[in-house]
Write an enzyme that holds these catalytic residues in place. Structure first.
Site, PDB file in Angstrom:
ATOM      1  N   ASP A 233      -1.507   0.913   2.573  1.00  7.22           N
ATOM      2  CA  ASP A 233      -1.719  -0.080   1.457  1.00  7.22           C
ATOM      3  C   ASP A 233      -2.864  -1.075   2.348  1.00  7.22           C
ATOM      4  OD1 ASP A 233      -1.609  -1.477  -1.170  1.00  7.22           O
ATOM      5  OD2 ASP A 233      -1.002  -2.953  -0.052  1.00  7.22           O
TER       6      ASP A 233
ATOM      7  N   GLU B 278      -5.918   2.975   1.622  1.00 11.56           N
ATOM      8  CA  GLU B 278      -6.481   2.204   0.827  1.00 11.56           C
ATOM      9  C   GLU B 278      -7.412   1.410   1.105  1.00 11.56           C
ATOM     10  OE1 GLU B 278      -5.938  -0.981  -2.709  1.00 11.56           O
ATOM     11  OE2 GLU B 278      -4.752  -0.875  -1.109  1.00 11.56           O
TER      12      GLU B 278
END
Length: 509
Positions: A241, A271
């Site tokens: 993330d 991400e």
């Protein structure tokens, strides 16, 4: 043909994001996924991107509010033993079935910050400009920050590490005067990481208590966590993330350690959400590993074309990751952040979803990831039914069965494009795809004279009738207006599996 030419073609794999933001907080999601895994696997899903199942700051938290990396629904902490998604025992049942089915599990790792501290601690800080974190806007002073993590429910099991103010680089709340601001913690060897993106001057601070990856105790603990959770849950990969918000240096070290301990075929995708591929490529270059990113510029292209009047389909891959470095691109249409009501909600018109999914699933570039909300629908304040008229599982199955071999594009018209896949020796059927974002369309395409005389039909059933392949191997392939058709020989192996009649009723009444 010699034996050396008969190497089996690897099956086309599809990744499935196994959650959406508004999945009910009923702590039954691991059970739901266990129930639907066989059906997903049958159409070609070969890996699940699981939600961040580490204990969050509350039983309703999606896990991006991560409290304890080592608690995956095992300890009574933060109001409940289970996470939003369920208990560790239920997660292990899912892992067992996934292994039996040959489905990989990719964990959503939230390594940038911690939330839900157990107590406050005093530390020295300077306030920084919210829009430029390199700019200090106060003298140094003491605050009372939520920076003490003792994990009383878990104790020392799996890790003895406790987190205190010195393990963080910043926070956003002073309990003493209840003031919200961006506070940079000061002290020996403190400061923002310099190996992050330059959003807002320096992207190190994103939210909650920002972890300091220059601290040796932090480095050792989070490095230990990677192999631990991989072996504990039988993982085959990770989604990292917010990668541009924490140290590239540490990320490389973490991957080195993980792959040394668990094998170099561990899959990793980050991400790095940006509309500009030129921002993403240098970050990828800094990763000295096989590492992928989600193709966010492609999502923005889908949005722009779908919301424009007669948008030019031929430009859909312009300035995208899959165009520039296809081997490092995970292609998506929607995810939990871009769905309606979310932080980077990115609207894609409903009519365009089948076209977008055909573009990521049925071509030979990129690794496609299908969104849970598009298969099973989305809950919450912005509910939506399953997209693509329920035909998304059919598109995944068409990828699994037919989309192999060389690819030839027919991209002469701005609003009606097509391509053919010629097949391989062990997947000989091939496929012809045609789509239009205006009125009905048709394109004469060559599928190869090995198919002459064959009758081809649309596996989606949206375009009726047959196409007969002529002596030269050409067919005139049609699609309805604002639609897509996927043409395959009517008696090809696997045609009896269409339509899939996929059961999308995933929630109990």
């Amino acid at each position: 043909m010699g034996e050396e030419d008969r190497t089996p073609t690897p099956e086309n794999a599809t990744l499935f994001q196994a959650f959406e933001w508004n999945v009910p907080a009923d702590h039954k999601h691991w059970k739901r996924l266990t129930k639907v895994l066989p059906a997903l696997n049958s159409v070609g899903v070969r890996a699940l991107w699981l939600p961040p199942g580490c204990k969050g700051s509350s039983p309703e938290g999606n896990g991006y509010d991560v409290y304890d990396l080592y608690d995956v629904g095992e300890f009574d902490q933060k109001g409940k033993k289970a996470t939003k998604w369920g208990t560790k025992d239920e997660l292990l049942e899912l892992s067992k079935l996934a292994k039996e089915k040959g489905v990989g599990l990719h964990w959503d790792a939230v390594l940038n910050h911690k939330a839900g501290a157990d107590h406050t601690e005093r530390c020295r800080v300077v306030e920084v400009d919210e829009n430029d974190r390199t700019k200090e806007v106060s003298d140094a002073y003491e605050i009372e920050g939520w920076l003490g993590f003792d994990f009383p429910g878990r104790g020392d099991k799996y890790s003895k590490m406790k987190y205190h103010w010195e393990h963080f680089s910043g926070t956003d709340w002073n309990q003493e005067n209840e003031k919200k601001a961006i506070y940079k913690i000061v002290g020996d060897n403190k400061g923002w990481s310099q190996s992050v993106a330059d959003e807002q001057g320096n992207a190190d601070y994103m939210m909650f208590a920002d972890i300091d990856y220059s601290h040796p105790e932090v480095i050792a603990d989070v490095k230990h966590w990677g192999p631990w959770i991989t072996k504990e849950l039988g993982l085959s990969g990770f989604r990292l993330d917010a990668v541009q918000h924490f140290s590239e240096r540490f990320t490389n070290e973490w991957i080195d350690n993980l792959r040394d301990a668990c094998g170099h075929d561990i899959f990793l995708v980050g991400e790095f959400w940006s509309g500009n591929v030129e921002e993403m490529l240098p970050w990828l270059d800094a990763m000295h590993h096989k590492f992928s990113l989600y193709d966010s510029p492609l999502v923005y292209n889908f949005s722009q074309i779908s919301t424009s009047e007669a948008g030019d389909l031929r430009k859909v891959f312009d300035n995208t990751l899959v165009q520039r470095v296809p081997e490092k691109a995970v292609t998506v249409v929607m995810n939990h952040d871009t769905q309606p009501g979310q932080t980077v909600a990115t609207h894609i018109e409903g009519f365009f979803k089948p076209l977008a999914y055909a573009l990521i699933l049925l071509r030979d570039q990129g690794y496609p990831c299908v969104f849970y909300g598009d298969v099973y629908g989305m809950q919450g304040e912005n509910p939506e039914p399953p997209s693509c008229g329920g035909k998304l599982p059919d598109l995944i199955l068409a990828r699994k069965l037919y989309c192999y071999g060389s690819q030839e594009d027919y991209w002469d018209d701005a609003n009606c494009i097509g391509w053919v896949r010629r097949g391989t020796w062990d997947h000989p059927a091939g496929a012809a795809v045609v789509m239009s974002n205006t009125g009905p369309g048709e394109i004469r395409m060559a599928v190869g004279d090995m198919h002459k005389g064959q009758k081809w039909t649309d596996v989606l059933g949206w375009e009726q009738g047959e196409v007969e392949i002529d002596e030269e191997g050409y067919g005139l392939f049609r699609c309805s207006g604002i639609s897509v058709s996927v043409w395959v020989r009517s008696d090809a192996e696997g045609r009896d599996q269409f339509p899939t009649n996929f059961d999308t009723k995933i929630y109990e009444n």
